[in-house]
Design a protein around this motif. Sequence first.
Motif, short mmCIF file in Angstrom:
data_model
loop_
_atom_site.label_atom_id
_atom_site.label_comp_id
_atom_site.label_asym_id
_atom_site.label_seq_id
_atom_site.Cartn_x
_atom_site.Cartn_y
_atom_site.Cartn_z
N UNK A 1 0.81 -1.22 0.00
CA UNK A 1 0.00 0.00 0.00
C UNK A 1 0.84 1.27 0.00
N UNK A 2 1.95 1.28 0.75
CA UNK A 2 2.80 2.46 0.79
C UNK A 2 3.43 2.73 -0.57
N UNK A 3 3.88 1.66 -1.24
CA UNK A 3 4.50 1.82 -2.55
C UNK A 3 3.46 2.26 -3.58
N UNK A 4 2.25 1.71 -3.52
CA UNK A 4 1.20 2.10 -4.46
C UNK A 4 0.84 3.57 -4.27
N UNK A 5 0.72 4.01 -3.03
CA UNK A 5 0.40 5.41 -2.76
C UNK A 5 1.50 6.33 -3.27
N UNK A 6 2.77 5.92 -3.09
CA UNK A 6 3.89 6.74 -3.55
C UNK A 6 3.92 6.83 -5.07
N UNK A 7 3.67 5.72 -5.76
CA UNK A 7 3.65 5.72 -7.22
C UNK A 7 2.50 6.57 -7.73
N UNK A 8 1.32 6.43 -7.12
CA UNK A 8 0.17 7.24 -7.54
C UNK A 8 0.43 8.72 -7.33
N UNK A 9 1.04 9.08 -6.20
CA UNK A 9 1.34 10.48 -5.91
C UNK A 9 2.35 11.04 -6.92
N UNK A 10 3.37 10.26 -7.22
CA UNK A 10 4.38 10.71 -8.18
C UNK A 10 3.78 10.87 -9.57
N UNK A 11 2.90 9.95 -9.95
CA UNK A 11 2.26 10.04 -11.27
C UNK A 11 1.35 11.26 -11.36
N UNK A 12 0.62 11.56 -10.27
CA UNK A 12 -0.22 12.75 -10.28
C UNK A 12 0.63 14.01 -10.42
N UNK A 13 1.78 14.05 -9.74
CA UNK A 13 2.67 15.20 -9.83
C UNK A 13 3.23 15.37 -11.23
N UNK A 14 3.57 14.25 -11.89
CA UNK A 14 4.08 14.32 -13.26
C UNK A 14 3.00 14.78 -14.21
N UNK A 15 1.74 14.34 -13.99
CA UNK A 15 0.64 14.74 -14.86
C UNK A 15 0.38 16.24 -14.73
N UNK A 16 0.46 16.77 -13.50
CA UNK A 16 0.26 18.21 -13.29
C UNK A 16 1.34 19.02 -13.98
N UNK A 17 2.59 18.55 -13.90
CA UNK A 17 3.68 19.29 -14.53
C UNK A 17 3.56 19.25 -16.06
N UNK A 18 3.08 18.12 -16.60
CA UNK A 18 2.87 18.05 -18.06
C UNK A 18 1.75 18.98 -18.50
N UNK A 19 0.65 19.00 -17.68
CA UNK A 19 -0.47 19.87 -18.02
C UNK A 19 -0.04 21.34 -17.97
N UNK A 20 0.76 21.70 -17.01
CA UNK A 20 1.23 23.08 -16.90
C UNK A 20 2.12 23.45 -18.07
N UNK A 21 2.91 22.48 -18.54
CA UNK A 21 3.81 22.75 -19.65
C UNK A 21 3.08 22.85 -20.98
N UNK A 22 1.96 22.15 -21.12
CA UNK A 22 1.24 22.15 -22.40
C UNK A 22 0.08 23.14 -22.44
N UNK A 23 -0.30 23.70 -21.29
CA UNK A 23 -1.41 24.63 -21.31
C UNK A 23 -0.96 25.97 -21.89
N UNK A 24 -1.82 26.61 -22.71
CA UNK A 24 -1.44 27.89 -23.31
C UNK A 24 -1.37 28.99 -22.26
N UNK A 25 -0.46 29.89 -22.46
CA UNK A 25 -0.28 31.02 -21.54
C UNK A 25 -1.39 32.02 -21.77
N UNK A 26 -1.97 32.62 -20.71
CA UNK A 26 -3.07 33.58 -20.89
C UNK A 26 -2.61 34.91 -21.42
#
Length: 155
Positions: free
Chosen positions: A130-155
Amino acid sequence: MKPRHRRFAWIAAGVAALGVAAALVLNAFQSNLVFFFTPTQVAANEAPKGRPFRIGGLVEQGSLTRDAGSLTVRFRVTDTAQTIPVVYTGLLPDLFKEGKGVVAQGTVASDGTFHATEVLAKHDENYMPPEAKAAVDKAQRGMMRSREAATSPAP
């Protein structure tokens, strides 16, 4: 000695014996306590130095190598955000595979390599602690947020 003083002495001896027993139990508990850390926490130097701990995550694909003529195995443990090299000498569990969850117990050397004394993979091939699954899920969410921030158009 009066009976009252004798009774007080027995009570004081009992309390002292309980105190010594509690101190011994707590000392044994603390010396056998092993904490779990993710590769990201180890890379951030949050793991204890010179004390055994457990690291968990996924065995990185293509990272498993065996030293010829010995039982030494090298692989990398990742939580998809950070990766830590691991060295282990001994027999690996039957369920140990690349891309699957693993928990290793040991210490980190000064070069950043984790020297495992025990590798755990005790459940079926779909199991991840469970600890490893939670860590992997957290890291994947962080990577997804950084990708979304990099691909979102600037206002």
